[in-house]
Design a protein around this motif. Structure first.
Motif, PDB file in Angstrom:
ATOM      1  N   UNK A   1     -15.391   8.405 -13.017  1.00  0.00           N
ATOM      2  CA  UNK A   1     -16.237   7.856 -11.962  1.00  0.00           C
ATOM      3  C   UNK A   1     -17.712   8.166 -12.226  1.00  0.00           C
ATOM      4  N   UNK A   2     -18.529   7.124 -12.135  1.00  0.00           N
ATOM      5  CA  UNK A   2     -19.965   7.294 -12.335  1.00  0.00           C
ATOM      6  C   UNK A   2     -20.645   7.871 -11.100  1.00  0.00           C
ATOM      7  N   UNK A   3     -20.131   7.537  -9.913  1.00  0.00           N
ATOM      8  CA  UNK A   3     -20.813   7.878  -8.665  1.00  0.00           C
ATOM      9  C   UNK A   3     -19.846   8.419  -7.626  1.00  0.00           C
ATOM     10  N   UNK A   4     -20.369   9.218  -6.723  1.00  0.00           N
ATOM     11  CA  UNK A   4     -19.581   9.660  -5.583  1.00  0.00           C
ATOM     12  C   UNK A   4     -19.355   8.501  -4.626  1.00  0.00           C
ATOM     13  N   UNK A   5     -18.096   8.265  -4.267  1.00  0.00           N
ATOM     14  CA  UNK A   5     -17.765   7.117  -3.428  1.00  0.00           C
ATOM     15  C   UNK A   5     -16.438   7.375  -2.723  1.00  0.00           C
ATOM     16  N   UNK A   6     -16.360   6.904  -1.491  1.00  0.00           N
ATOM     17  CA  UNK A   6     -15.091   6.933  -0.781  1.00  0.00           C
ATOM     18  C   UNK A   6     -14.472   5.545  -0.817  1.00  0.00           C
ATOM     19  N   UNK A   7     -13.177   5.471  -1.114  1.00  0.00           N
ATOM     20  CA  UNK A   7     -12.450   4.202  -1.172  1.00  0.00           C
ATOM     21  C   UNK A   7     -11.397   4.178  -0.072  1.00  0.00           C
ATOM     22  N   UNK A   8     -11.519   3.193   0.808  1.00  0.00           N
ATOM     23  CA  UNK A   8     -10.516   2.945   1.836  1.00  0.00           C
ATOM     24  C   UNK A   8      -9.572   1.872   1.306  1.00  0.00           C
ATOM     25  N   UNK A   9      -8.288   2.196   1.224  1.00  0.00           N
ATOM     26  CA  UNK A   9      -7.284   1.309   0.647  1.00  0.00           C
ATOM     27  C   UNK A   9      -6.222   0.979   1.677  1.00  0.00           C
ATOM     28  N   UNK A  10      -5.698  -0.232   1.606  1.00  0.00           N
ATOM     29  CA  UNK A  10      -4.598  -0.596   2.492  1.00  0.00           C
ATOM     30  C   UNK A  10      -3.755  -1.694   1.904  1.00  0.00           C
ATOM     31  N   UNK A  11      -2.451  -1.629   2.149  1.00  0.00           N
ATOM     32  CA  UNK A  11      -1.553  -2.746   1.861  1.00  0.00           C
ATOM     33  C   UNK A  11      -0.672  -2.949   3.097  1.00  0.00           C
ATOM     34  N   UNK A  12       0.397  -3.695   2.984  1.00  0.00           N
ATOM     35  CA  UNK A  12       1.191  -4.031   4.169  1.00  0.00           C
ATOM     36  C   UNK A  12       1.937  -2.835   4.751  1.00  0.00           C
TER      37      UNK A  12
ATOM     38  N   UNK B   1       1.001   0.756   3.833  1.00  0.00           N
ATOM     39  CA  UNK B   1       0.327   2.048   3.778  1.00  0.00           C
ATOM     40  C   UNK B   1      -1.192   1.899   3.784  1.00  0.00           C
ATOM     41  N   UNK B   2      -1.844   3.021   4.093  1.00  0.00           N
ATOM     42  CA  UNK B   2      -3.280   3.148   3.905  1.00  0.00           C
ATOM     43  C   UNK B   2      -3.543   4.414   3.099  1.00  0.00           C
ATOM     44  N   UNK B   3      -4.727   4.508   2.532  1.00  0.00           N
ATOM     45  CA  UNK B   3      -5.152   5.732   1.849  1.00  0.00           C
ATOM     46  C   UNK B   3      -6.669   5.794   1.863  1.00  0.00           C
ATOM     47  N   UNK B   4      -7.184   7.007   1.953  1.00  0.00           N
ATOM     48  CA  UNK B   4      -8.612   7.273   1.865  1.00  0.00           C
ATOM     49  C   UNK B   4      -8.812   8.239   0.710  1.00  0.00           C
ATOM     50  N   UNK B   5      -9.640   7.847  -0.267  1.00  0.00           N
ATOM     51  CA  UNK B   5      -9.755   8.626  -1.501  1.00  0.00           C
ATOM     52  C   UNK B   5     -11.231   8.876  -1.810  1.00  0.00           C
ATOM     53  N   UNK B   6     -11.619  10.156  -1.812  1.00  0.00           N
ATOM     54  CA  UNK B   6     -12.978  10.533  -2.188  1.00  0.00           C
ATOM     55  C   UNK B   6     -13.030  10.769  -3.692  1.00  0.00           C
TER      56      UNK B   6
ATOM     57  N   UNK C   1       1.292  -0.471  12.865  1.00  0.00           N
ATOM     58  CA  UNK C   1       2.042   0.117  13.983  1.00  0.00           C
ATOM     59  C   UNK C   1       2.675  -1.007  14.785  1.00  0.00           C
ATOM     60  N   UNK C   2       3.997  -1.164  14.666  1.00  0.00           N
ATOM     61  CA  UNK C   2       4.688  -2.220  15.392  1.00  0.00           C
ATOM     62  C   UNK C   2       4.155  -3.590  14.979  1.00  0.00           C
ATOM     63  N   UNK C   3       3.729  -4.412  15.948  1.00  0.00           N
ATOM     64  CA  UNK C   3       3.243  -5.747  15.618  1.00  0.00           C
ATOM     65  C   UNK C   3       1.816  -5.765  15.073  1.00  0.00           C
ATOM     66  N   UNK C   4       1.114  -4.621  15.146  1.00  0.00           N
ATOM     67  CA  UNK C   4      -0.271  -4.559  14.672  1.00  0.00           C
ATOM     68  C   UNK C   4      -0.276  -4.245  13.181  1.00  0.00           C
ATOM     69  N   UNK C   5      -0.889  -5.100  12.357  1.00  0.00           N
ATOM     70  CA  UNK C   5      -0.839  -4.907  10.912  1.00  0.00           C
ATOM     71  C   UNK C   5      -1.814  -3.825  10.436  1.00  0.00           C
ATOM     72  N   UNK C   6      -1.754  -3.528   9.158  1.00  0.00           N
ATOM     73  CA  UNK C   6      -2.754  -2.681   8.511  1.00  0.00           C
ATOM     74  C   UNK C   6      -4.134  -3.320   8.690  1.00  0.00           C
TER      75      UNK C   6
END
Length: 356
Positions: A217-228, A230-235, A120-125
């Motif tokens: 997938x072997x196990x239930x897991x949440x993955x928090x992803x980010x690049x310059x 975008x972000x994504x949250x994937x269960x 957001x503006x000057x604040x990065x991912x």
């Protein structure tokens, strides 16, 4: 562990060479950790490690998935075994944290808290989390630094002998994780450590999401992803890969599914424990603001509200959870890391730059 004692191991060369370097540099730490691990297995499951580990490996086919989807990481594990002078079966079993828990029918639903904050503006991912593991991991914390011609430097926070817990690349991809033990599992899927490292090797969030869809997938897991950008949250679980719709700049998660209904068992409630819900509420209290900064995130990870302790101090028992580390990844024009090698409520942060 005190943060100023946290080692950074340069792991250069081929995957096998990187593993050997890891194993050689941490040979003593790995040997000591294995002794604590074996004691924990006996306490948790009522059988010796000598009995449990072969039974665990014989009843699962994780190695086939690793060789198919992440063969370079299979080589890295082989290198760890060679460098630390331990059996390959032992080195491989060390990678299977979440898988051991559900196979051994461990109680509890985990205790990690994670977040992703869009730029957001000057604040990065910003991607961040607390990594909460049984206390016997304390003292084995380490940062692994690798170099790749495409991804540049990659920094992975881990426990000695393990290929990774969470990480970020100079190219600008960050991955954090939290257990979702309520969700479906598979004895033939790709274990969490290998999924995390596979996603971390991707060039963008969108590529990482494709990777998560492509692997079993072997196990239930949440993955928090980010690049310059975008972000994504994937269960993820054995039966579903479900990206979550984010309603604000902040995506916050603990140890119960917020969207997936791919239930492991009809008797396991999806609502999660009081601790998981309390920690999620604590994160929302601290971070539901478009002006969130890195300092705000560090404060949220250090929060110790009653019933929602995001930062867990060391317990009496070695098998009980504590925060063995916390990371904050800033992914902007440059990729920056803030790392804490223990509970951030009592330990200091250390700042590290990539590609410098």
């Amino acid at each position: 562990m005190k943060t100023d004692l946290l080692s950074v191991i340069d792991c250069a060369g081929s995957p096998r060479q990187r593993g050997r370097t890891h194993g050689e540099a941490l040979r003593t730490a790995i040997a000591e950790k294995i002794m604590r691990w074996h004691d924990a297995i006996a306490e948790a499951y009522g059988v010796t490690a000598k009995t449990f580990i072969p039974r665990f490996l014989a009843a699962t086919r994780f190695g086939d998935a690793v060789k198919r989807y992440t063969p370079h990481l299979a080589e890295e594990v082989a290198g760890i075994a060679e460098g630390s002078n331990i059996a390959h079966e032992t080195a491989f079993a060390l990678q299977l944290l979440d898988e051991e828990w559900w196979f051994g029918r461990s109680t509890g639903d985990g205790h990690c808290s994670s977040l992703a904050i869009a730029p957001c503006g000057p604040i990065p991912t910003i991607i961040a989390q607390t990594m909460d593991l049984p206390r016997w991991h304390d003292g084995a914390q380490v940062l692994l630094k690798t170099q790749d011609s495409e991804a540049g430097e990659t920094m992975v926070f881990t426990s000695a002998g393990l290929i990774g817990l969470m990480g970020v690349s100079e190219r600008g991809v960050g991955v954090c994780v939290n257990t979702l033990s309520q969700l479906a599992v598979s004895p033939t899927g790709l274990p969490v450590a290998f999924v995390m490292r596979g996603a971390l090797a991707c060039s963008s969030v969108s590529d990482a999401i494709r990777f998560l869809h492509d692997v079993p997938h072997a196990s239930g897991q949440n993955y928090q992803l980010g690049d310059r950008q975008n972000i994504a949250t994937v269960e993820c679980s054995a039966g579903k890969v479900l990206p979550l719709a984010t309603k604000s700049r902040c995506s916050l998660h603990t140890n119960h599914p917020l969207a997936s209904d791919d239930r492991r068992s009809a008797t396991i409630p999806l609502a999660g424990s009081d601790s998981s819900r309390g920690r999620l509420q604590s994160l929302h209290l601290d971070l539901d603001d478009v002006r969130v900064t890195t300092d705000d995130v560090k404060a949220a990870l250090a929060a110790c509200r009653a019933g929602g302790e995001v930062s867990l101090v060391a317990p009496q028992l070695a098998t009980e959870p504590m925060t063995v580390g916390a990371v904050v990844y800033e992914i902007g024009e440059r990729t920056k890391i803030s790392v804490c090698a223990g509970p951030p409520s009592v330990e200091a942060w250390r700042d590290i730059g990539l590609g410098t």
